[in-house]
Design a protein around this motif. Structure first.
Motif, PDB file in Angstrom:
ATOM      1  N   VAL A  20       0.858  -1.181   0.000  1.00 21.22           N
ATOM      2  CA  VAL A  20       0.000   0.000   0.000  1.00 21.22           C
ATOM      3  C   VAL A  20       0.893   1.229   0.000  1.00 21.22           C
ATOM      4  O   VAL A  20       1.832   1.318   0.787  1.00 21.22           O
ATOM      5  CB  VAL A  20      -0.936   0.027   1.227  1.00 21.22           C
ATOM      6  CG1 VAL A  20      -1.757   1.300   1.255  1.00 21.22           C
ATOM      7  CG2 VAL A  20      -1.854  -1.193   1.221  1.00 21.22           C
ATOM      8  N   VAL A  21       0.596   2.168  -0.895  1.00 23.64           N
ATOM      9  CA  VAL A  21       1.360   3.398  -1.006  1.00 23.64           C
ATOM     10  C   VAL A  21       0.449   4.562  -0.641  1.00 23.64           C
ATOM     11  O   VAL A  21      -0.666   4.662  -1.143  1.00 23.64           O
ATOM     12  CB  VAL A  21       1.902   3.586  -2.445  1.00 23.64           C
ATOM     13  CG1 VAL A  21       2.657   4.891  -2.565  1.00 23.64           C
ATOM     14  CG2 VAL A  21       2.768   2.405  -2.846  1.00 23.64           C
ATOM     15  N   GLU A  26      -5.003  12.383   0.535  1.00 30.98           N
ATOM     16  CA  GLU A  26      -6.413  12.064   0.320  1.00 30.98           C
ATOM     17  C   GLU A  26      -6.619  10.754  -0.430  1.00 30.98           C
ATOM     18  O   GLU A  26      -7.736  10.418  -0.796  1.00 30.98           O
ATOM     19  CB  GLU A  26      -7.080  13.207  -0.448  1.00 30.98           C
ATOM     20  CG  GLU A  26      -7.091  14.492   0.340  1.00 30.98           C
ATOM     21  CD  GLU A  26      -7.845  15.595  -0.369  1.00 30.98           C
ATOM     22  OE1 GLU A  26      -8.408  15.353  -1.440  1.00 30.98           O
ATOM     23  OE2 GLU A  26      -7.865  16.704   0.172  1.00 30.98           O
ATOM     24  N   GLN A  27      -5.560  10.017  -0.651  1.00 30.93           N
ATOM     25  CA  GLN A  27      -5.684   8.815  -1.468  1.00 30.93           C
ATOM     26  C   GLN A  27      -4.687   7.764  -1.014  1.00 30.93           C
ATOM     27  O   GLN A  27      -3.549   8.083  -0.700  1.00 30.93           O
ATOM     28  CB  GLN A  27      -5.413   9.201  -2.927  1.00 30.93           C
ATOM     29  CG  GLN A  27      -5.471   8.087  -3.911  1.00 30.93           C
ATOM     30  CD  GLN A  27      -5.266   8.625  -5.305  1.00 30.93           C
ATOM     31  OE1 GLN A  27      -6.033   9.434  -5.774  1.00 30.93           O
ATOM     32  NE2 GLN A  27      -4.220   8.185  -5.967  1.00 30.93           N
ATOM     33  N   ILE A  28      -5.133   6.522  -0.976  1.00 33.10           N
ATOM     34  CA  ILE A  28      -4.209   5.415  -0.772  1.00 33.10           C
ATOM     35  C   ILE A  28      -4.208   4.580  -2.049  1.00 33.10           C
ATOM     36  O   ILE A  28      -5.187   4.538  -2.785  1.00 33.10           O
ATOM     37  CB  ILE A  28      -4.560   4.551   0.455  1.00 33.10           C
ATOM     38  CG1 ILE A  28      -5.943   3.924   0.314  1.00 33.10           C
ATOM     39  CG2 ILE A  28      -4.438   5.340   1.734  1.00 33.10           C
ATOM     40  CD1 ILE A  28      -6.246   2.891   1.371  1.00 33.10           C
ATOM     41  N   THR A  29      -3.087   3.942  -2.318  1.00 33.26           N
ATOM     42  CA  THR A  29      -2.953   3.176  -3.542  1.00 33.26           C
ATOM     43  C   THR A  29      -2.427   1.788  -3.216  1.00 33.26           C
ATOM     44  O   THR A  29      -1.225   1.601  -3.078  1.00 33.26           O
ATOM     45  CB  THR A  29      -2.008   3.894  -4.523  1.00 33.26           C
ATOM     46  OG1 THR A  29      -2.477   5.224  -4.725  1.00 33.26           O
ATOM     47  CG2 THR A  29      -1.947   3.170  -5.849  1.00 33.26           C
ATOM     48  N   PRO A  30      -3.327   0.818  -3.075  1.00 34.54           N
ATOM     49  CA  PRO A  30      -2.852  -0.548  -2.877  1.00 34.54           C
ATOM     50  C   PRO A  30      -2.495  -1.202  -4.209  1.00 34.54           C
ATOM     51  O   PRO A  30      -3.137  -0.961  -5.229  1.00 34.54           O
ATOM     52  CB  PRO A  30      -4.034  -1.261  -2.229  1.00 34.54           C
ATOM     53  CG  PRO A  30      -5.226  -0.481  -2.625  1.00 34.54           C
ATOM     54  CD  PRO A  30      -4.762   0.928  -2.874  1.00 34.54           C
ATOM     55  N   ILE A  71      -7.601   4.535  -4.483  1.00 32.80           N
ATOM     56  CA  ILE A  71      -8.845   4.613  -3.708  1.00 32.80           C
ATOM     57  C   ILE A  71      -8.980   5.984  -3.080  1.00 32.80           C
ATOM     58  O   ILE A  71      -8.037   6.483  -2.445  1.00 32.80           O
ATOM     59  CB  ILE A  71      -8.871   3.526  -2.619  1.00 32.80           C
ATOM     60  CG1 ILE A  71      -8.830   2.141  -3.274  1.00 32.80           C
ATOM     61  CG2 ILE A  71     -10.099   3.672  -1.739  1.00 32.80           C
ATOM     62  CD1 ILE A  71      -8.659   1.015  -2.281  1.00 32.80           C
ATOM     63  N   ASP A  72     -10.155   6.582  -3.217  1.00 33.01           N
ATOM     64  CA  ASP A  72     -10.464   7.855  -2.568  1.00 33.01           C
ATOM     65  C   ASP A  72     -10.753   7.568  -1.107  1.00 33.01           C
ATOM     66  O   ASP A  72     -11.856   7.214  -0.726  1.00 33.01           O
ATOM     67  CB  ASP A  72     -11.666   8.513  -3.254  1.00 33.01           C
ATOM     68  CG  ASP A  72     -12.024   9.836  -2.629  1.00 33.01           C
ATOM     69  OD1 ASP A  72     -11.319  10.310  -1.719  1.00 33.01           O
ATOM     70  OD2 ASP A  72     -13.037  10.417  -3.060  1.00 33.01           O
TER      71      ASP A  72
END
Length: 77
Positions: A20-21, A26-30, A71-72
């Motif tokens: 997960v980054v 405001e956003q995570i990026t798995p 993902i928001d």
């Protein structure tokens, strides 16, 4: 909950989180491995999911795919 609509629509899917980054407050990026019989239908569900901002497919085999799912996170709090 993030991905709730997608996972409700496709209860047969198995998702493994690779990493997960958090490169934006405001956003995570798995980065996820997805195990599903019909990836195209699952990908369409991701695109319709209001918590998903973007999906990038990196690798795909007959059994699994590796994708980046933006993902928001903030709007879901």
């Amino acid at each position: 909950m993030s991905l709730e609509e997608t996972l409700t629509t496709h209860p047969e899917v198995q998702i493994e989180i690779e990493r997960v980054v958090a490169d934006d407050p405001e956003q995570i990026t798995p980065y996820v491995w997805v195990h599903v019989d019909d990836f195209d239908t699952f990908e369409a569900a991701l695109e319709d999911d209001p918590t998903v901002e973007d999906v990038t497919l990196f690798s795909e085999t007959e059994e699994e795919s590796l994708s980046k799912v933006s993902i928001d996170f903030v709007s879901r709090l």
